[in-house]
Design an enzyme around this catalytic site. Sequence first.
Site, PDB file in Angstrom:
ATOM      1  N   GLY A  15      -6.114  55.527  39.890  1.00 44.79           N
ATOM      2  CA  GLY A  15      -6.515  55.363  38.486  1.00 44.79           C
ATOM      3  C   GLY A  15      -6.209  56.588  37.640  1.00 44.79           C
ATOM      4  N   THR A  17      -3.847  57.533  35.571  1.00 47.21           N
ATOM      5  CA  THR A  17      -3.379  57.515  34.178  1.00 47.21           C
ATOM      6  C   THR A  17      -4.359  56.800  33.246  1.00 47.21           C
ATOM      7  OG1 THR A  17      -2.107  55.432  34.145  1.00 47.21           O
ATOM      8  CG2 THR A  17      -0.994  57.364  35.075  1.00 47.21           C
ATOM      9  N   GLY A  18      -5.556  56.465  33.742  1.00 48.89           N
ATOM     10  CA  GLY A  18      -6.556  55.779  32.923  1.00 48.89           C
ATOM     11  C   GLY A  18      -7.258  56.722  31.967  1.00 48.89           C
ATOM     12  N   ILE A  20     -10.219  58.186  31.805  1.00 49.38           N
ATOM     13  CA  ILE A  20     -10.811  59.434  32.325  1.00 49.38           C
ATOM     14  C   ILE A  20      -9.945  60.035  33.436  1.00 49.38           C
ATOM     15  CG2 ILE A  20     -12.392  58.538  34.132  1.00 49.38           C
ATOM     16  CD1 ILE A  20     -13.065  61.311  31.486  1.00 49.38           C
ATOM     17  N   GLY A  21      -9.164  59.159  34.113  1.00 48.87           N
ATOM     18  CA  GLY A  21      -8.301  59.647  35.195  1.00 48.87           C
ATOM     19  C   GLY A  21      -7.334  60.730  34.719  1.00 48.87           C
ATOM     20  N   LYS A 140     -20.786  48.802  40.425  1.00 49.28           N
ATOM     21  CA  LYS A 140     -20.993  50.148  40.979  1.00 49.28           C
ATOM     22  C   LYS A 140     -22.150  50.126  41.988  1.00 49.28           C
ATOM     23  CE  LYS A 140     -18.983  52.770  37.163  1.00 49.28           C
ATOM     24  NZ  LYS A 140     -19.139  53.758  36.079  1.00 49.28           N
TER      25      LYS A 140
END
Length: 339
Positions: A15, A17-18, A20-21, A140
């Site tokens: 993840g 390039t997301g 928050i990534g 989660k």
Amino acid sequence: MATTSHLPSKILIFGATGAIGKYITDAILSAEALATQQISIFTSAVTVSNPGKQALLSSWESQGLSVITGNLNDAGDIEKAYDGIDTVISCLGRDVLASQIELLTLAEKSKDVQWFFLSEYGTDIEYDESSKTEKPHQNKLRVREFIRANIHRVECTYLVTGPYIDMFLTLLPGSEEAGGFDVESKRAVVIESGDDKVGFTTMLDVGKLVVAALRHPSASKGKILKVQSFVTTPNAILREFEKQTGVKWKVDHTTNQRLRELELENWDTDSPTATRITLRRIWAEGGTLYEKTDNEILGVVSSDMESLAAVVKRAVEGRGYQGKQPSLYYKQETGTQGT
Ligand SMILES: NC(=O)c1ccc[n+]([C@@H]2O[C@H](COP(=O)([O-])OP(=O)(O)OC[C@H]3O[C@@H](n4cnc5c(N)ncnc54)[C@H](OP(=O)(O)O)[C@@H]3O)[C@@H](O)[C@H]2O)c1
């Protein structure tokens, strides 16, 4: 002082390039103190062929990062990517949080993976009794439950950051009553009086805090870490905006009761904004406040964190959070471009 033994040496990020990534990957790449030998990201063909992500991927590759292209749902691709990796950092988006269960199962079976950061970086999903029924927390919570029952060898870390203030400084299009700020029209919407405290983390600080956790394995492994940049109130944010723009802003107030009604309306109509409204309600009701955070055990002091003035300055200068790119994954799966 950083723990020097068992620092991560080969890191794989999901993840990357997301929303928050990007911040987490940037922070790890530039963290000299980690002395990591290898940083790789596992991403999809969709991302690699996305023209909007080329510059980012090329810049990371020029800094030594390796890009592994594969299918998140293909066990063979994941096993290959895990070869030699000691630390996995998941920054996967909400739509694919459940896929972490298979990623963890494969990590547990692998001979190499020792440490796994789950995609949390947000609201405390076990804050109090009411947390277990909140709709946005369900995936989660399932992942945490699976880990408690099944993952014994790999050590897991959860970084609970509370809301990203960068995103909180915007209004939700079509649901402005849920609170936020708009620099262009100099308008704020605050919940109740606007004097209730909220604990925030800036997106840049999320990256720094992941690095701090990586540098302190004995304080981080097996832990749910509560971290924050600062605690403030919507009215204090408003005053900072007024100070930096030099004008009085128009302010509207939404009651807690109206926020709950808006939340129900959005869930009833399957609105994509429903999750964000529930989270804003949880934050407004105090679900981000602690007597003490874990910043200190990660060696982080308040001067290491960004200030409210800094993040408001970015927003005023048009360098703040601009919203997400439409999801190309959704387009591929349904033939329609998502939001
Ligand atoms: N605290 C807050 O205010 C806040 C705000 C937003 C999010 N969060 C949390 O931060 C975490 C990450 O969220 P995000 O908004 O950064 O995620 P995001 O931008 O929606 O997605 C992150 C990455 O997940 C991968 N991904 C998403 N959908 C996929 C699919 N269908 N197939 C394969 N890969 C897919 C992609 O990886 P590639 O980059 O490899 O393509 C994508 O870039 C979540 O746990 C979320 O709850 C917290």
